[in-house]
Motif scaffolding. Structure first.
Motif, PDB file in Angstrom:
ATOM      1  N   ASP A 176       0.669  -1.093  -0.032  1.00  0.00           N
ATOM      2  CA  ASP A 176      -0.073  -0.065   0.237  1.00  0.00           C
ATOM      3  C   ASP A 176       0.820   1.098  -0.088  1.00  0.00           C
ATOM      4  O   ASP A 176       0.800   1.965  -0.780  1.00  0.00           O
TER       5      ASP A 176
ATOM      6  N   GLN B  12      -7.557   1.733  -6.879  1.00  0.00           N
ATOM      7  CA  GLN B  12      -8.590   0.714  -6.865  1.00  0.00           C
ATOM      8  C   GLN B  12      -7.689  -0.671  -6.392  1.00  0.00           C
ATOM      9  O   GLN B  12      -8.406  -1.409  -6.104  1.00  0.00           O
ATOM     10  N   THR B  13      -6.570  -0.582  -6.853  1.00  0.00           N
ATOM     11  CA  THR B  13      -5.894  -2.052  -6.429  1.00  0.00           C
ATOM     12  C   THR B  13      -5.695  -2.033  -5.122  1.00  0.00           C
ATOM     13  O   THR B  13      -5.637  -3.354  -4.615  1.00  0.00           O
TER      14      THR B  13
ATOM     15  N   ALA C  53      -7.390  -0.137  -2.475  1.00  0.00           N
ATOM     16  CA  ALA C  53      -8.862   0.533  -1.995  1.00  0.00           C
ATOM     17  C   ALA C  53      -9.564  -0.490  -1.156  1.00  0.00           C
ATOM     18  O   ALA C  53     -10.173  -0.213  -0.166  1.00  0.00           O
ATOM     19  N   PRO C  54      -9.872  -1.786  -1.691  1.00  0.00           N
ATOM     20  CA  PRO C  54     -10.483  -2.464  -0.976  1.00  0.00           C
ATOM     21  C   PRO C  54      -9.996  -3.372   0.147  1.00  0.00           C
ATOM     22  O   PRO C  54     -10.509  -3.956   1.150  1.00  0.00           O
ATOM     23  N   VAL C  55      -8.474  -3.029   0.386  1.00  0.00           N
ATOM     24  CA  VAL C  55      -8.003  -3.778   1.376  1.00  0.00           C
ATOM     25  C   VAL C  55      -6.995  -2.760   2.243  1.00  0.00           C
ATOM     26  O   VAL C  55      -6.598  -3.563   3.410  1.00  0.00           O
TER      27      VAL C  55
ATOM     28  N   GLU D 267      -7.770  -0.389   4.368  1.00  0.00           N
ATOM     29  CA  GLU D 267      -8.325  -0.259   5.997  1.00  0.00           C
ATOM     30  C   GLU D 267      -8.071  -1.745   6.707  1.00  0.00           C
ATOM     31  O   GLU D 267      -7.891  -1.487   7.978  1.00  0.00           O
TER      32      GLU D 267
ATOM     33  N   GLU E  62     -10.970   8.810   0.585  1.00  0.00           N
ATOM     34  CA  GLU E  62     -12.322   8.998   0.665  1.00  0.00           C
ATOM     35  C   GLU E  62     -12.576  10.322  -0.043  1.00  0.00           C
ATOM     36  O   GLU E  62     -13.728  10.523  -0.702  1.00  0.00           O
TER      37      GLU E  62
ATOM     38  N   LYS F 198     -10.178 -12.448   1.686  1.00  0.00           N
ATOM     39  CA  LYS F 198     -10.453 -11.078   1.222  1.00  0.00           C
ATOM     40  C   LYS F 198      -9.267 -10.896   0.046  1.00  0.00           C
ATOM     41  O   LYS F 198      -9.898 -10.299  -1.053  1.00  0.00           O
ATOM     42  N   TYR F 199      -8.372 -11.253   0.303  1.00  0.00           N
ATOM     43  CA  TYR F 199      -7.274 -11.426  -1.001  1.00  0.00           C
ATOM     44  C   TYR F 199      -7.761 -12.322  -2.329  1.00  0.00           C
ATOM     45  O   TYR F 199      -7.276 -11.963  -3.354  1.00  0.00           O
TER      46      TYR F 199
ATOM     47  N   PHE G 114     -10.454 -10.253  -4.218  1.00  0.00           N
ATOM     48  CA  PHE G 114      -9.863  -9.167  -4.950  1.00  0.00           C
ATOM     49  C   PHE G 114      -8.870  -9.568  -5.583  1.00  0.00           C
ATOM     50  O   PHE G 114      -7.583  -8.660  -5.478  1.00  0.00           O
TER      51      PHE G 114
END
Length: 412
Positions: free
Chosen positions: A25, A47-48, A50-52, A54, A101, A319-320, A323
């Protein structure tokens, strides 16, 4: 194994998980202002992660909780002594989260450019600070007999600590670059691959300086396990560089991850049983014994983590897995979409051609040795077949090289 050691291992593991996952990240954030020409391309880059991202921060929170509950004296000494560095790290991480955000809330280019640089700052500053903090923990901080920090902010800056900061920043940058080769649109693969090749080269060179300074400023050379871990660190970076040269990006990512694991392992195995080395007097160092909570607290912490950690690991794997697909640039341009598909297919063909050339080269060596032995013998059917087969292999080798050159021209 006592509870103090168990809690130290848990803290080390959680911080390692954070740096391993958050490392790419950081790397992606450092690349954002310089990679991608259009805003759609930059959105794809964000976006690569963004889902992970946090979820990756949870590892840091959990590590902080273990440190606070298990070793409160270490927690108090760090936050009272080097609070400016830690607060700067937290502020930039918060700013980066806000940037993720807020960036897309306004289409103004200046607005988005501002938040792109906020993401960059929130990535490079923590990367540098992690290296500086780790180097100071190993080399020693001015801790007095009352377990208090007796120095100034300037005491944190030295040749060794600054080298550690630059090295960790490059290490995370490499990790993020290789991560993008696996997750971003295929059209970026060649550009990111070249960038990763340059980054791995500088990281490899800087690792030599970091390792030598570690042996000079710390006692890692006197300990077998951390010394071996530093050797593995160098080898992992070397193999990552070689795999990037051969465009084997999945293996490159594995070796960049191995480099981070080796670096963090060397630090914590070099520290144990200490948590903070005192540069004033070794007897004043904070260890897992003189800075720990009472046994009941350590036991509760160990039982809690033993229950929750497997669930966290399972969630991370899931999760990974969800995505895992590449992030495509959001565009309606049919030509761009066709180029993306062509680029991916050319990459696959190039990989297969590399394997074919390897097989042909090995086969040619075997046939040449057999033909040389048969040249002195009378002409036989076997000798003629070997000669013909050698001619076919030579022709196949020439054609494979020709196709590889054509593919290189098309990729440009």
């Amino acid at each position: 194994m006592d509870l103090n050691t168990v809690c130290f291992i848990m803290f080390s593991f959680l911080l390692l998980g954070y740096l391993l996952l958050e490392g790419f990240d950081y790397g992606v954030g450092m690349l954002l202002p310089f990679l991608g020409e259009s805003d759609r391309e930059k959105q794809a880059i964000i976006q690569t992660i963004a889902p992970v991202w946090e979820g990756n921060e949870v590892w840091l929170i959990a590590a902080g909780a273990v440190l606070f509950a298990g070793f409160p004296h270490v927690y108090a000494t760090l936050f009272s002594g080097i609070y400016l560095a830690l607060v700067l790290m937290l502020v930039t991480l918060i700013l980066r989260g806000v940037a993720f955000e807020f960036r897309d809330q306004n289409n103004n280019p200046k607005w988005r450019r501002f938040w792109d640089w906020a993401i960059f700052s929130g990535s490079i500053i923590p990367s540098l600070l992690w290296g500086i903090v780790f180097a100071n923990l190993l080399a020693g901080l001015p801790i007095d007999g009352e377990k208090q920090y007796a120095g100034t902010l300037g005491d944190l800056l030295s040749v060794y600590s600054l080298t550690g900061g630059l090295f960790f920043a490059l290490l995370f940058l490499l990790h993020g670059t290789v991560f993008l080769t696996l997750r971003l649109d295929c059209r970026f693969m060649l550009q990111i691959g070249k960038l990763g090749l340059a980054t791995s080269k500088y990281a490899l060179l800087l690792s030599v300086g970091f390792i030598l300074l570690s042996f000079l400023y710390t006692d890692l050379a006197a300990r077998l396990v951390p010394a071996l871990a530093l050797a593995v660190l160098f080898l992992a970076l070397l193999f990552c560089y070689r795999r990037l040269q051969e465009q084997q990006y999945a293996l490159s990512f594995m070796f960049s991850a191995a480099a981070i694991i080796s670096a963090v392992s060397a630090i914590f195995t070099g520290l144990f049983p200490r948590l903070i080395v005192s540069s004033l007097d070794p007897d004043w160092s904070l260890t897992v014994y003189n800075s720990a909570s009472n046994p009941l607290t350590l036991k509760l912490m160990a039982v809690t983590m033993a229950i929750t950690l497997p669930a966290v690991l399972t969630l991370e794997v899931w999760k990974y897995h969800i995505f895992r697909e590449r992030v495509a640039v959001n565009t309606s341009d049919i030509e761009s979409l066709l180029w993306e598909q062509l680029h991916c297919q050319l990459q696959k063909i190039r990989t297969h051609l590399g394997n074919l050339l390897t097989v042909i080269s090995k086969g040619k060596k075997v046939l040449d040795s057999n033909v040389l032995r048969l040249d002195k013998a009378p002409a036989t059917a076997m000798a003629k077949e070997l000669q013909e087969f050698r001619g076919l292999i030579r022709y196949g080798h020439q054609m494979a090289n020709l196709i590889a050159r054509i593919i290189s021209m098309l990729r440009k």
